[in-house]
Design a protein around this motif. Structure first.
Motif, mmCIF file in Angstrom:
data_model
loop_
_atom_site.group_PDB
_atom_site.id
_atom_site.type_symbol
_atom_site.label_atom_id
_atom_site.label_comp_id
_atom_site.label_asym_id
_atom_site.label_seq_id
_atom_site.Cartn_x
_atom_site.Cartn_y
_atom_site.Cartn_z
ATOM 1 N N ALA A 165 0.827 -1.210 0.000
ATOM 2 C CA ALA A 165 0.000 0.000 0.000
ATOM 3 C C ALA A 165 0.862 1.260 0.000
ATOM 4 O O ALA A 165 0.576 2.218 -0.738
ATOM 5 C CB ALA A 165 -0.929 -0.011 1.211
ATOM 6 N N THR A 166 1.914 1.273 0.821
ATOM 7 C CA THR A 166 2.784 2.451 0.849
ATOM 8 C C THR A 166 3.585 2.577 -0.437
ATOM 9 O O THR A 166 3.827 3.690 -0.916
ATOM 10 C CB THR A 166 3.735 2.396 2.056
ATOM 11 N N GLN A 167 3.973 1.455 -1.032
ATOM 12 C CA GLN A 167 4.701 1.521 -2.300
ATOM 13 C C GLN A 167 3.823 2.112 -3.398
ATOM 14 O O GLN A 167 4.272 2.951 -4.185
ATOM 15 C CB GLN A 167 5.193 0.129 -2.706
ATOM 16 N N ILE A 168 2.567 1.683 -3.457
ATOM 17 C CA ILE A 168 1.646 2.240 -4.452
ATOM 18 C C ILE A 168 1.424 3.729 -4.190
ATOM 19 O O ILE A 168 1.434 4.548 -5.115
ATOM 20 C CB ILE A 168 0.313 1.470 -4.433
ATOM 21 N N ALA A 169 1.225 4.092 -2.915
ATOM 22 C CA ALA A 169 1.016 5.497 -2.581
ATOM 23 C C ALA A 169 2.228 6.348 -2.938
ATOM 24 O O ALA A 169 2.096 7.511 -3.320
ATOM 25 C CB ALA A 169 0.686 5.643 -1.096
ATOM 26 N N ALA A 170 3.430 5.773 -2.827
ATOM 27 C CA ALA A 170 4.655 6.514 -3.125
ATOM 28 C C ALA A 170 4.914 6.634 -4.616
ATOM 29 O O ALA A 170 5.536 7.604 -5.069
ATOM 30 C CB ALA A 170 5.847 5.845 -2.434
ATOM 31 N N GLN A 171 4.434 5.669 -5.413
ATOM 32 C CA GLN A 171 4.817 5.592 -6.816
ATOM 33 C C GLN A 171 3.718 5.964 -7.800
ATOM 34 O O GLN A 171 4.020 6.300 -8.956
ATOM 35 C CB GLN A 171 5.278 4.160 -7.156
ATOM 36 N N ALA A 172 2.454 5.864 -7.423
ATOM 37 C CA ALA A 172 1.350 5.984 -8.369
ATOM 38 C C ALA A 172 1.383 7.335 -9.081
ATOM 39 O O ALA A 172 1.819 8.348 -8.534
ATOM 40 C CB ALA A 172 0.019 5.794 -7.651
ATOM 41 N N SER A 173 0.885 7.343 -10.326
ATOM 42 C CA SER A 173 0.905 8.572 -11.117
ATOM 43 C C SER A 173 -0.130 8.493 -12.236
ATOM 44 O O SER A 173 -0.620 7.418 -12.583
ATOM 45 C CB SER A 173 2.296 8.794 -11.732
ATOM 46 N N THR A 174 -0.463 9.651 -12.769
ATOM 47 C CA THR A 174 -1.250 9.752 -13.997
ATOM 48 C C THR A 174 -0.416 10.544 -14.987
ATOM 49 O O THR A 174 0.222 11.532 -14.619
ATOM 50 C CB THR A 174 -2.596 10.454 -13.753
ATOM 51 N N GLU A 175 -0.414 10.130 -16.212
ATOM 52 C CA GLU A 175 0.477 10.678 -17.227
ATOM 53 C C GLU A 175 0.211 12.163 -17.461
ATOM 54 O O GLU A 175 -0.824 12.557 -17.986
ATOM 55 C CB GLU A 175 0.303 9.907 -18.535
ATOM 56 N N GLY A 176 1.177 13.011 -17.054
ATOM 57 C CA GLY A 176 1.142 14.420 -17.407
ATOM 58 C C GLY A 176 0.034 15.252 -16.797
ATOM 59 O O GLY A 176 -0.239 16.357 -17.277
ATOM 60 N N GLU A 177 -0.633 14.783 -15.751
ATOM 61 C CA GLU A 177 -1.726 15.536 -15.141
ATOM 62 C C GLU A 177 -1.507 15.660 -13.637
ATOM 63 O O GLU A 177 -0.811 14.855 -13.024
ATOM 64 C CB GLU A 177 -3.062 14.859 -15.432
ATOM 65 N N ALA A 178 -2.121 16.691 -13.045
ATOM 66 C CA ALA A 178 -1.978 16.926 -11.607
ATOM 67 C C ALA A 178 -2.505 15.724 -10.832
ATOM 68 O O ALA A 178 -3.619 15.260 -11.064
ATOM 69 C CB ALA A 178 -2.742 18.182 -11.207
ATOM 70 N N PHE A 179 -1.691 15.231 -9.908
ATOM 71 C CA PHE A 179 -2.011 13.987 -9.203
ATOM 72 C C PHE A 179 -1.628 14.123 -7.738
ATOM 73 O O PHE A 179 -0.591 14.695 -7.395
ATOM 74 C CB PHE A 179 -1.252 12.821 -9.836
#
Length: 461
Positions: A165-179
């Motif tokens: 869960a912490t790894q996903i929270a640390a790494q997750a992203s959306t391409e080129g948009e505010a996240f």
């Protein structure tokens, strides 16, 4: 600023667990915010759980320990609990009630919102689309998370669900948009809370994360408030601030147990396994706050993490969660025993909205075909392994032996990933192809011929 009623009630009839029963009240409604003043001058806060005639049952956030009914004064705000919302939450570390743990000032904002949110008209909902890439290859390729989706992680005691869960929270992203990410930890040990805080410190320092940490020794009512506070913050960041927000909530089983404890204190008739009969609707009131809305920017995506007591997927919490959400990621003791991290059981996992967020124009043109073929190959490999246990490897065909080889390569090359490794989708897809090409071309019937030609698939190695 909350405007408190000038009327104070001193007729607290009973303190029962985290609840205070106030008698002789008038004009008090359900879900109203309450303030309790002790004889010492200390102030505590709560919410009205039930209002009946002249009685009000108040759940006290800080607990009732040390309170004397004879010296209590209770006043009511006349409105539900509201919290300040806005970008001021980004980069902050707070407890489950939103009080700072990072040494900073309280979060202030000109705008506030009720923590229980407001129901969204289904007609205004936009269908989930476009991926949220987690940086975890096995999830991004085989159970793609889609913006606006609710996709739970089913785990069990002893499995590394908090680390995932912490790894996903640390790494997750959306391409080129505010996240942004809102991480809500519930019922954590102090060691786990420190681990989550340390693991997410870089993202918090970058102003992309809100971290809410409820520890196991905090009052049980705080655990019920934590996910609601997290979702209220996320909704404003998304639908007013225009951000795509991922809300990670762990552990929802701890939340459900807190709900059960409060239900027992209220003397309610228990349902299955002593959980309250409204557990389904309560969980739905949280999970359904995700999504995208016509006419508003941003999206809220929810990744709840829960532990299945005894590994029982029919337990009420995972069972009801499965009815509400759109798939599940299941962690496997067998994969964990083999040293694979993250130990995802791909044959028990699925993302029902994957086709909305993956494929040509979203991830890669070959994504969906490769995912379908890899899952089919793993299903066949499991059958072959069971057959080998019965008749021995010597009785297996060459194609069967290739499937056993594929299974080994799947765990070692594709699924296994470093606990701080950010794996790009292209890297994960290339690894998936390498695993699939263990099989002869005749066993890859779900892949188009032009893709097989492009990757040099043949009958022999």
């Amino acid at each position: 600023m909350t405007r408190w009623s000038e009327t104070e009630y001193t007729t607290v009839r009973e303190l029962r667990g985290p609840l205070a029963v106030v008698q002789g009240v008038g004009g008090v409604g359900w879900d109203e915010y309450a303030r309790l003043t002790l004889a010492s001058g200390e102030r505590r806060h709560g919410l009205v759980l039930e209002a009946d005639r002249d009685l009000a049952v108040v759940q006290v956030f800080e607990g009732t320990s040390g309170m004397d009914p004879g010296g209590l004064r209770v006043s009511f705000a006349g409105t539900p609990l509201r919290i300040p919302v806005g970008d001021g939450w980004l980069g902050r570390v707070c407890n489950g009630r939103g009080e700072p743990l990072d040494g900073g000032p309280p979060v202030l904002a000109p705008t506030s919102a009720p923590v229980n949110g407001t129901p969204v008209n289904p007609v205004r909902r936009r269908p989930p689309a476009e991926p949220v890439l987690t940086g975890v290859g096995v999830i991004d390729v085989l159970t793609t998370l889609v913006r606006g989706q609710k996709l739970p992680v089913f785990s069990a005691a002893g499995l590394p669900h908090l680390r995932l869960a912490t790894q996903i929270a640390a790494q997750a992203s959306t391409e080129g948009e505010a996240f942004s990410v809102v991480f809500a930890g519930m019922g954590l040990t102090h060691a786990d809370a420190d681990f989550a805080r340390d693991a997410l410190e870089p993202r918090a320092a970058a102003g992309e994360l809100v971290l809410l940490l409820n520890t196991a020794d905090a009052p049980v009512i705080e655990r019920i408030l934590t996910p609601r506070l997290a979702l209220t913050v996320a909704e404003h960041l998304a639908f007013t601030g225009g951000r795509h927000v991922l809300v990670v909530m762990t552990d929802m089983t701890s939340y459900a147990e807190a709900l059960r404890e409060v239900s027992a204190a209220r003397g309610e008739v228990p349902a299955r396994r002593a959980y309250p009969g409204y557990l389904y609707s309560d969980l739905a009131s949280l999970y359904e706050r995700c999504g995208r809305i016509h006419g508003l920017p941003g999206s809220v995506t929810v990744l709840p993490v829960l532990t299945m007591p005894g590994g029982d997927i029919t337990h009420p919490v995972p069972d009801l969660t499965g009815y509400i959400t759109e798939g599940q990621i299941v962690l496997s003791r067998e994969m964990h025993a083999r040293g694979v991290y993250p130990p995802v059981d791909v044959l028990s996992s699925l993302s029902r909205l994957m086709r909305k967020g993956a494929g040509e124009g979203r991830t890669r043109g070959d994504h969906l075909d490769v995912a379908a073929q890899l899952i089919a190959a793993m299903a066949r490999a499991r059958e072959v392994r069971e057959l080998a246990d019965l008749v021995g490897r010597a009785a297996l065909s060459p194609a069967d032996l290739r499937h056993l080889e594929l299974e080994e390569k799947f765990g070692g090359l594709f699924a296994s990933q470093g606990q701080e490794e950010l794996r790009t989708l292209d890297d994960a897809m290339d690894r998936a192809w390498e695993v699939l090409l263990t099989l002869p071309r005749s066993q890859l019937a779900m892949l188009p011929g032009d893709l097989l030609d492009a990757h040099g698939a043949g009958e022999a190695r």
